[in-house]
Motif scaffolding. Structure first.
Motif, PDB file in Angstrom:
ATOM      1  N   MET A  37      46.171 -62.500  -5.137  1.00 65.12           N
ATOM      2  CA  MET A  37      46.570 -62.445  -6.521  1.00 65.12           C
ATOM      3  C   MET A  37      48.033 -62.854  -6.684  1.00 65.12           C
ATOM      4  O   MET A  37      48.380 -63.588  -7.601  1.00 65.12           O
ATOM      5  CB  MET A  37      46.326 -61.016  -7.034  1.00 65.12           C
ATOM      6  CG  MET A  37      46.708 -60.807  -8.443  1.00 65.12           C
ATOM      7  SD  MET A  37      45.513 -61.556  -9.515  1.00 65.12           S
ATOM      8  CE  MET A  37      45.982 -60.891 -11.050  1.00 65.12           C
ATOM      9  N   LYS A  38      48.885 -62.369  -5.783  1.00 68.68           N
ATOM     10  CA  LYS A  38      50.304 -62.677  -5.859  1.00 68.68           C
ATOM     11  C   LYS A  38      50.553 -64.176  -5.693  1.00 68.68           C
ATOM     12  O   LYS A  38      51.407 -64.749  -6.367  1.00 68.68           O
ATOM     13  CB  LYS A  38      51.055 -61.904  -4.776  1.00 68.68           C
ATOM     14  CG  LYS A  38      52.550 -61.918  -4.957  1.00 68.68           C
ATOM     15  CD  LYS A  38      53.334 -61.249  -3.834  1.00 68.68           C
ATOM     16  CE  LYS A  38      52.771 -59.964  -3.343  1.00 68.68           C
ATOM     17  NZ  LYS A  38      53.623 -59.312  -2.338  1.00 68.68           N
ATOM     18  N   LYS A  39      49.772 -64.805  -4.829  1.00 71.16           N
ATOM     19  CA  LYS A  39      49.919 -66.249  -4.593  1.00 71.16           C
ATOM     20  C   LYS A  39      49.619 -67.041  -5.869  1.00 71.16           C
ATOM     21  O   LYS A  39      50.370 -67.938  -6.241  1.00 71.16           O
ATOM     22  CB  LYS A  39      48.964 -66.665  -3.473  1.00 71.16           C
ATOM     23  CG  LYS A  39      48.944 -68.132  -3.175  1.00 71.16           C
ATOM     24  CD  LYS A  39      47.939 -68.422  -2.063  1.00 71.16           C
ATOM     25  CE  LYS A  39      47.752 -69.891  -1.862  1.00 71.16           C
ATOM     26  NZ  LYS A  39      46.763 -70.176  -0.824  1.00 71.16           N
ATOM     27  N   TYR A  40      48.536 -66.690  -6.564  1.00 72.22           N
ATOM     28  CA  TYR A  40      48.169 -67.390  -7.797  1.00 72.22           C
ATOM     29  C   TYR A  40      49.197 -67.145  -8.905  1.00 72.22           C
ATOM     30  O   TYR A  40      49.523 -68.050  -9.666  1.00 72.22           O
ATOM     31  CB  TYR A  40      46.775 -66.971  -8.252  1.00 72.22           C
ATOM     32  CG  TYR A  40      45.699 -67.367  -7.281  1.00 72.22           C
ATOM     33  CD1 TYR A  40      45.487 -68.705  -6.965  1.00 72.22           C
ATOM     34  CD2 TYR A  40      44.912 -66.411  -6.659  1.00 72.22           C
ATOM     35  CE1 TYR A  40      44.504 -69.079  -6.059  1.00 72.22           C
ATOM     36  CE2 TYR A  40      43.924 -66.772  -5.753  1.00 72.22           C
ATOM     37  CZ  TYR A  40      43.726 -68.110  -5.461  1.00 72.22           C
ATOM     38  OH  TYR A  40      42.765 -68.474  -4.573  1.00 72.22           O
ATOM     39  N   ALA A  41      49.695 -65.929  -8.981  1.00 68.81           N
ATOM     40  CA  ALA A  41      50.718 -65.619  -9.977  1.00 68.81           C
ATOM     41  C   ALA A  41      51.984 -66.421  -9.702  1.00 68.81           C
ATOM     42  O   ALA A  41      52.607 -66.952 -10.620  1.00 68.81           O
ATOM     43  CB  ALA A  41      51.021 -64.123  -9.978  1.00 68.81           C
ATOM     44  N   PHE A  42      52.352 -66.523  -8.438  1.00 65.86           N
ATOM     45  CA  PHE A  42      53.552 -67.275  -8.064  1.00 65.86           C
ATOM     46  C   PHE A  42      53.403 -68.752  -8.424  1.00 65.86           C
ATOM     47  O   PHE A  42      54.310 -69.356  -9.011  1.00 65.86           O
ATOM     48  CB  PHE A  42      53.820 -67.099  -6.565  1.00 65.86           C
ATOM     49  CG  PHE A  42      55.109 -67.702  -6.116  1.00 65.86           C
ATOM     50  CD1 PHE A  42      56.318 -67.115  -6.452  1.00 65.86           C
ATOM     51  CD2 PHE A  42      55.123 -68.859  -5.359  1.00 65.86           C
ATOM     52  CE1 PHE A  42      57.512 -67.673  -6.041  1.00 65.86           C
ATOM     53  CE2 PHE A  42      56.305 -69.425  -4.956  1.00 65.86           C
ATOM     54  CZ  PHE A  42      57.514 -68.823  -5.289  1.00 65.86           C
ATOM     55  N   ILE A  43      52.253 -69.334  -8.118  1.00 71.53           N
ATOM     56  CA  ILE A  43      52.008 -70.743  -8.444  1.00 71.53           C
ATOM     57  C   ILE A  43      52.032 -70.946  -9.959  1.00 71.53           C
ATOM     58  O   ILE A  43      52.614 -71.915 -10.457  1.00 71.53           O
ATOM     59  CB  ILE A  43      50.662 -71.208  -7.842  1.00 71.53           C
ATOM     60  CG1 ILE A  43      50.770 -71.261  -6.315  1.00 71.53           C
ATOM     61  CG2 ILE A  43      50.252 -72.565  -8.397  1.00 71.53           C
ATOM     62  CD1 ILE A  43      49.451 -71.445  -5.600  1.00 71.53           C
ATOM     63  N   THR A  44      51.437 -70.016 -10.699  1.00 70.13           N
ATOM     64  CA  THR A  44      51.405 -70.114 -12.154  1.00 70.13           C
ATOM     65  C   THR A  44      52.816 -70.054 -12.736  1.00 70.13           C
ATOM     66  O   THR A  44      53.163 -70.813 -13.642  1.00 70.13           O
ATOM     67  CB  THR A  44      50.535 -68.990 -12.741  1.00 70.13           C
ATOM     68  OG1 THR A  44      49.232 -69.074 -12.166  1.00 70.13           O
ATOM     69  CG2 THR A  44      50.429 -69.091 -14.237  1.00 70.13           C
ATOM     70  N   VAL A  45      53.646 -69.158 -12.208  1.00 72.26           N
ATOM     71  CA  VAL A  45      55.018 -69.042 -12.690  1.00 72.26           C
ATOM     72  C   VAL A  45      55.819 -70.303 -12.348  1.00 72.26           C
ATOM     73  O   VAL A  45      56.638 -70.757 -13.156  1.00 72.26           O
ATOM     74  CB  VAL A  45      55.680 -67.765 -12.125  1.00 72.26           C
ATOM     75  CG1 VAL A  45      57.175 -67.751 -12.372  1.00 72.26           C
ATOM     76  CG2 VAL A  45      55.038 -66.537 -12.747  1.00 72.26           C
ATOM     77  N   ILE A  46      55.576 -70.889 -11.197  1.00 71.97           N
ATOM     78  CA  ILE A  46      56.255 -72.144 -10.835  1.00 71.97           C
ATOM     79  C   ILE A  46      55.871 -73.243 -11.819  1.00 71.97           C
ATOM     80  O   ILE A  46      56.732 -74.005 -12.288  1.00 71.97           O
ATOM     81  CB  ILE A  46      55.908 -72.564  -9.388  1.00 71.97           C
ATOM     82  CG1 ILE A  46      56.475 -71.555  -8.388  1.00 71.97           C
ATOM     83  CG2 ILE A  46      56.402 -73.961  -9.087  1.00 71.97           C
ATOM     84  CD1 ILE A  46      57.982 -71.464  -8.368  1.00 71.97           C
ATOM     85  N   VAL A  47      54.596 -73.341 -12.161  1.00 73.05           N
ATOM     86  CA  VAL A  47      54.155 -74.341 -13.142  1.00 73.05           C
ATOM     87  C   VAL A  47      54.851 -74.110 -14.484  1.00 73.05           C
ATOM     88  O   VAL A  47      55.334 -75.051 -15.112  1.00 73.05           O
ATOM     89  CB  VAL A  47      52.610 -74.307 -13.303  1.00 73.05           C
ATOM     90  CG1 VAL A  47      52.163 -75.128 -14.500  1.00 73.05           C
ATOM     91  CG2 VAL A  47      51.942 -74.803 -12.036  1.00 73.05           C
ATOM     92  N   GLY A  48      54.931 -72.856 -14.907  1.00 75.15           N
ATOM     93  CA  GLY A  48      55.611 -72.534 -16.153  1.00 75.15           C
ATOM     94  C   GLY A  48      57.093 -72.875 -16.105  1.00 75.15           C
ATOM     95  O   GLY A  48      57.656 -73.400 -17.073  1.00 75.15           O
TER      96      GLY A  48
END
Length: 63
Positions: free
Chosen positions: A1-12
């Motif tokens: 979950m943390k990995k997906y959140a991190f990738i999403t925040v990078i995209v943002g």
């Protein structure tokens, strides 16, 4: 979950960087406009991911 959140925040963050430097909203352009439903869902997911990472980054005082 943390990995997906991190990738999403990078995209943002990259999207906000594009807005700040070039005046281009990549997510809005790709998904039909800034105020389109799907774009707003993406923005919401990015926001939730940021809040999630902020919460799990607070150190635990019990350890």
């Amino acid at each position: 979950m943390k990995k997906y959140a991190f990738i999403t925040v990078i995209v943002g963050a990259l999207n906000w960087g594009g807005i700040g430097v070039f005046g281009v909203d990549l997510i809005g352009n790709v998904f039909g406009g800034t105020y389109e439903v799907f774009s707003r869902i993406i923005y919401f997911i990015v926001g939730i991911a940021g809040v999630y990472l902020a919460i799990i980054s607070v150190p635990n005082k019990n350890t």
